[in-house]
Design a protein around this motif. Structure first.
Motif, short mmCIF file in Angstrom:
data_model
loop_
_atom_site.label_atom_id
_atom_site.label_comp_id
_atom_site.label_asym_id
_atom_site.label_seq_id
_atom_site.Cartn_x
_atom_site.Cartn_y
_atom_site.Cartn_z
N GLY A 269 0.77 -0.85 -0.03
CA GLY A 269 -0.01 0.11 0.25
C GLY A 269 0.77 0.87 0.26
O GLY A 269 0.47 2.18 -0.38
N ARG A 270 2.08 1.55 1.28
CA ARG A 270 2.91 2.35 0.59
C ARG A 270 3.50 2.43 -0.90
O ARG A 270 3.72 4.15 -0.90
CB ARG A 270 3.90 2.29 0.84
N ALA A 271 4.19 1.75 -1.07
CA ALA A 271 4.63 1.27 -2.85
C ALA A 271 3.99 2.00 -3.72
O ALA A 271 4.20 2.47 -3.99
CB ALA A 271 4.67 0.19 -3.08
N THR A 272 2.21 1.87 -3.43
CA THR A 272 1.91 1.98 -4.14
C THR A 272 1.38 3.89 -4.22
O THR A 272 1.19 3.98 -5.16
CB THR A 272 -0.16 1.02 -4.11
N ALA A 273 1.32 4.39 -2.97
CA ALA A 273 0.99 5.38 -3.14
C ALA A 273 2.02 6.03 -3.50
O ALA A 273 1.66 7.59 -4.64
CB ALA A 273 0.52 5.54 -1.50
N ARG A 274 3.58 5.76 -2.93
CA ARG A 274 4.12 6.58 -4.04
C ARG A 274 4.18 6.68 -5.23
O ARG A 274 4.51 7.71 -6.43
CB ARG A 274 5.34 6.48 -3.55
N LEU A 275 3.79 5.35 -6.18
CA LEU A 275 3.82 5.41 -7.14
C LEU A 275 2.75 6.55 -7.75
O LEU A 275 3.43 6.92 -8.96
CB LEU A 275 4.10 3.89 -7.90
N ILE A 276 1.70 6.57 -7.59
CA ILE A 276 0.52 7.49 -8.03
C ILE A 276 1.43 9.44 -7.96
O ILE A 276 0.87 9.12 -8.74
CB ILE A 276 -0.61 6.76 -7.04
N GLU A 277 1.94 8.99 -6.57
CA GLU A 277 2.50 10.79 -6.72
C GLU A 277 3.17 10.66 -7.94
O GLU A 277 3.01 11.91 -8.50
CB GLU A 277 3.03 10.93 -5.14
N ALA A 278 3.90 9.60 -7.62
CA ALA A 278 5.29 9.70 -9.25
C ALA A 278 4.70 9.75 -10.43
O ALA A 278 4.73 11.03 -11.14
CB ALA A 278 6.53 8.88 -8.72
N GLU A 279 3.52 9.45 -11.06
CA GLU A 279 2.99 9.17 -11.91
C GLU A 279 2.33 10.52 -12.15
O GLU A 279 1.59 11.28 -13.20
CB GLU A 279 1.89 8.11 -12.16
N THR A 280 1.21 10.94 -11.13
CA THR A 280 0.55 12.11 -10.85
C THR A 280 1.91 13.39 -11.71
O THR A 280 0.73 14.46 -12.43
CB THR A 280 -0.23 12.32 -10.08
N LYS A 281 3.02 13.49 -10.57
CA LYS A 281 3.71 14.70 -11.88
C LYS A 281 4.68 14.08 -13.26
O LYS A 281 4.48 15.55 -13.38
CB LYS A 281 4.30 14.70 -10.29
N LYS A 282 4.43 13.38 -12.89
CA LYS A 282 5.08 12.57 -14.55
C LYS A 282 3.58 12.96 -15.89
O LYS A 282 4.29 13.80 -16.51
CB LYS A 282 5.10 11.46 -15.05
N SER A 283 2.58 12.85 -15.53
CA SER A 283 1.62 12.79 -15.99
C SER A 283 1.53 14.48 -16.90
O SER A 283 1.23 15.14 -17.36
CB SER A 283 -0.11 12.09 -15.26
N SER A 284 1.15 15.42 -15.28
CA SER A 284 1.14 16.46 -15.21
C SER A 284 2.70 17.73 -16.00
O SER A 284 1.98 18.40 -17.14
CB SER A 284 1.35 17.30 -13.90
N VAL A 285 3.29 17.51 -16.30
CA VAL A 285 4.73 17.59 -17.04
C VAL A 285 4.09 17.33 -18.25
O VAL A 285 4.45 17.90 -19.32
CB VAL A 285 6.22 17.36 -16.39
N MET A 286 3.59 16.10 -18.73
CA MET A 286 3.52 15.50 -20.12
C MET A 286 2.25 16.72 -20.62
O MET A 286 2.70 17.28 -21.39
CB MET A 286 3.32 14.65 -20.37
N VAL A 287 1.20 16.90 -19.82
CA VAL A 287 0.18 17.57 -20.67
C VAL A 287 0.06 18.76 -20.52
O VAL A 287 0.02 19.81 -21.46
CB VAL A 287 -1.12 17.23 -19.28
N GLU A 288 1.30 19.21 -19.07
CA GLU A 288 1.39 20.39 -19.79
C GLU A 288 2.14 21.09 -20.93
O GLU A 288 2.18 22.47 -21.27
CB GLU A 288 2.15 21.00 -18.34
N THR A 289 2.84 20.52 -21.24
CA THR A 289 4.44 20.34 -22.38
C THR A 289 3.48 20.80 -23.53
O THR A 289 3.74 21.42 -24.80
CB THR A 289 5.82 19.59 -22.24
N ILE A 290 2.85 19.39 -23.98
CA ILE A 290 2.11 19.51 -25.06
C ILE A 290 0.88 20.34 -25.06
O ILE A 290 1.01 21.41 -26.52
CB ILE A 290 1.06 18.35 -25.04
N SER A 291 0.16 21.23 -23.94
CA SER A 291 -0.54 22.88 -24.27
C SER A 291 0.57 23.70 -24.35
O SER A 291 -0.49 24.20 -25.31
CB SER A 291 -0.94 22.29 -22.75
#
Length: 720
Positions: A307-329
């Protein structure tokens, strides 16, 4: 249903007579949907009405006929022979059905109809987005789930056929050399294979159908909740973060209709097979169950770490996705400023963090899988060896055939039991996904579901009384004790330094922000008491940077009023000054606009946005810095059309270009959220120092209309 339709009758009647609203069936269906009903606009025939008037259908359906003269009629029923329909006026409090035959009806009605059906399940839209809430959505397919369960039980019974046949062949056919028995068993196998194939196909078809229907409802619910969120949320959360969180719903749906559902079906098989195992050998059955319990305990021990490892992965993936969408926009800015390297560095860092988090989760999850695997293998191999030992030790109840049958059945039992252990592990990931989606969808919506405000005819009289407003988390008020009145049809300009509260006034007027003190009234009614959709349909808003959707110019202009005639479309484009350049385009109104509208200039985009705002014929029109980014030619076209646009409308013009405000009836001068002065242009030049300074800065000369005693000797420094 009929009572609910009658409560909406007044709203529909107002919509039919209000000049500012589109009265097409689609628009009226939208009003009904906002009132909490399911509605659809259709074109029906006499036969369709007769079918809908049948008592069984009428109990769950309300039909409103839209007449040619702009009125409406409510279908109350039909005579038994279907030759006469009973219609009533939905605006009358006392129901007095009138008979109508097909010939007479066609003189008043051309088929335009709004059909209202049952309200949505109570609480289904308002319920928090949790695993239990999604499970309720799954259970709405109880009939399909029942059929799938029946198929699973039959398949579980058919699973017993091969082991029993093997046991019979070994213990009976081979021992007694019985060829007829072998032939009979072969026929049984063929029949079992046929039924298993047919039932398996039906089960998979029903499972796919249930998953598709559940997924469709979830997607509809998610989008409805998403667009119902206040603008504040989207202004404070990156689009990439929101997109990633919402995208996690596929994991939840896949868990419920995939792993959880399949495991549930497998447990049905286990419930049928375990008694058979006890019948064949109680000792070996207890061995199988002990291995299953051990597997579950191993997985449960690792659940907190997973559960703890999953929470860290979700946070990291969220930040990564925000960079991708922001760069495309913002790709135009990235290219213009050569920021590829900068964005690449940020992306590399986010990818590294996400990769490390994923690796950590994989390593953590690998341990329970490693420890469970030997137990899963032992269920088959250990059972075979232990059974052989028991047979050699003199256990007369366990024959060779029974041992082979037990080994085959225990193998079918081991897989579901192992799935239960893996299910506990996947549940941790789904909990993280639930938190992700719920973070967005469980927020307070802009308008509470089911709450419908007043829908008065709007004329455009606006009043602010002691309005004070500060943004959440702000220390200083953006507006402080603001008071002004504007008569319907008047034009008011709003000027001031950056941050003085100009745009905030328009946001409050649109109901985007509501946490203010004081009163904001339109035609004497407080804005917070007016239905938001009704309010915004009567407001035309054009901002500095307007977004155009992918599609044709026609689609963009009529977005707020689908189904209008081409003449109304052209009228709005002409009023906005867009007609002349649209007609020069190769495709005219059917010219396709790509994402970001690269094939249009800034002035063209702005004029299309103005036409889109005008097409609803709003009573109040807001231009929020709408001309500040235009080239001189485009600005001149827009300003030349302002008088025509303002005719019969209340106008709010927020602009730092004072030349566009000269003809306004009033000009408000704001400073730090306070109203310094409110008067026509000439009066402000005479008595308002800040306004006079702004005018001189922009005109670079002493205006002859400024009284000599008010003319400063030196032009003051820029104020912004």
């Amino acid at each position: 249903m009929a009572e609910a339709a009658r409560r909406l009758g007044a709203d529909l009647g107002a919509a039919l007579t209000a000049p500012s609203l589109e009265t097409s069936p689609a628009a009226l269906a939208e009003i009904a949907q906002e009132g909490g009903l399911r509605a659809k606009s259709l074109s029906l025939s006499w036969r369709d009405l007769v079918r809908l008037a049948v008592p069984a259908a009428a109990a769950s359906t309300v039909v409103i006929l839209l007449l040619r003269d702009g009125g409406a009629a409510l279908l109350e029923g039909a005579t038994p022979d279907g030759k006469i329909l009973l219609l009533s006026n939905p605006l009358e409090s006392v129901v007095t059905p009138a008979p109508m035959d097909a010939v007479r009806l066609t003189t008043y009605w051309d088929g335009a109809t709004v059909v209202l059906t049952r309200t949505r399940r109570e609480g289904s839209e308002e319920a928090a987005f949790t695993l239990l809430g999604i499970a309720r959505e799954v259970l709405r397919e109880r009939r399909l789930l029942r059929d799938i369960g029946i198929a699973s039980i039959v398949l579980s019974a058919l699973v017993l056929v091969p082991p029993i046949i093997w046991m019979t062949v070994v213990d009976r056919v081979l021992v007694y050399q019985s060829i007829p028995t072998l032939g009979l068993l072969a026929g049984g196998v063929a029949i079992a294979i046929f039924y298993e194939t047919a039932i398996s196909h039906s089960q998979r078809h029903l499972t796919l159908l249930a998953a598709a229907r559940i997924d469709g409802r979830l997607q509809l619910r998610i989008f409805r909740r998403l667009v119902g969120l206040p603008v504040d949320y989207f202004e404070h959360h990156p689009a990439g973060e929101t997109a990633y969180r919402i995208g996690e719903v596929w994991r939840i749906r896949e868990f419920l209709t995939g792993r959880l559902f399949r495991t549930g079906l497998d447990l049905v098989t286990v419930a049928i097979l375990v008694p058979v195992l006890f019948f064949l050998s109680p000792s070996l059955t207890w061995l199988v169950l002990a291995c299953a319990v051990a597997m579950a305990l191993i997985v449960a021990a690792f659940m907190p770490a997973i559960g703890r490892a999953t929470a860290r992965l979700i946070e990291a993936e969220t930040k990564k996705s925000s960079v991708m969408v922001e760069t495309i926009s913002g790709m135009r800015t990235v290219k213009a400023l050569a920021l590829e390297g900068h964005q690449q560095q940020i992306w590399d860092e986010r990818v590294a963090a996400a990769t490390e988090a994923r690796l950590t989760l994989g390593q953590t999850a690998n341990w329970p899988q490693t420890l469970v695997a030997p137990l899963e293998r032992f269920i088959y191999a250990g059972v075979l060896l232990t059974g052989a030992y028991l047979a050699l030790s003199g256990d007369s109840t366990l024959t060779i055939g029974a041992l082979m049958a037990f080994a085959m059945i225990s193998g079918r039992v081991a897989s579901p039991l192992a799935s239960v252990a893996q299910l506990l592990q996947e549940y941790q990931e789904v909990r993280g996904a639930i938190g992700n989606v719920g973070y967005v969808l469980n927020r307070q919506p802009e308008r509470p579901p089911g709450v419908v405000g007043a829908r008065p005819p709007i004329e455009g009289r606006v009043s602010f009384r002691d309005v004070t407003f500060r943004y959440p988390g702000g220390q200083m008020p953006v507006l402080k004790d603001l008071n002004f009145d504007l008569e319907a049809g008047a034009t008011i300009g709003i000027v001031g330094k950056s941050g003085s509260g100009k745009s905030t006034i328009t946001r409050l007027l649109q109901g985007i922000n509501t946490g203010y003190s004081g009163l904001i009234k339109i035609d004497g009614i407080e804005v917070r008491e007016i239905d938001l959709a009704h309010l915004r349909r009567n407001l035309g808003v054009v901002m500095q940077d307007n977004f155009l959707f992918r599609g044709t110019i026609r689609d963009n202009i009529i977005a707020g009023r689908p189904g209008i005639g081409f003449e109304d479309l052209i009228r709005a484009a002409r009023l906005a000054g867009a007609e002349e350049f649209i007609e020069r385009l190769p495709g005219g109104y059917d010219t396709y606009i790509e994402e970001g509208s690269p094939n249009l200039s800034g002035g063209q985009r702005q004029r299309i946005a103005i036409a889109r705002a005008l097409v609803t014929n709003p009573r109040v029109f807001i231009l929020d810095e709408a001309t500040s980014a235009l080239d001189p030619e485009s600005e001149a076209v827009v300003n030349a059309n302002l008088k025509r646009i303002a005719r019969g409308r209340t106008m709010f013009i927020v602009s730092h270009r004072l030349s566009s405000l000269v003809d306004c009836d009033q000009i408000m001068v704001l400073d730090r959220g306070q109203l310094l002065d409110n008067a026509p242009h000439a009066t402000l030049l005479d008595r308002c120092t800040i306004y006079r300074q702004l005018w001189l800065q922009q005109n670079h000369a002493i205006d002859s209309r400024i009284p000599s005693h008010a003319q400063p000797v030196v032009v003051p420094p820029p104020l912004y």
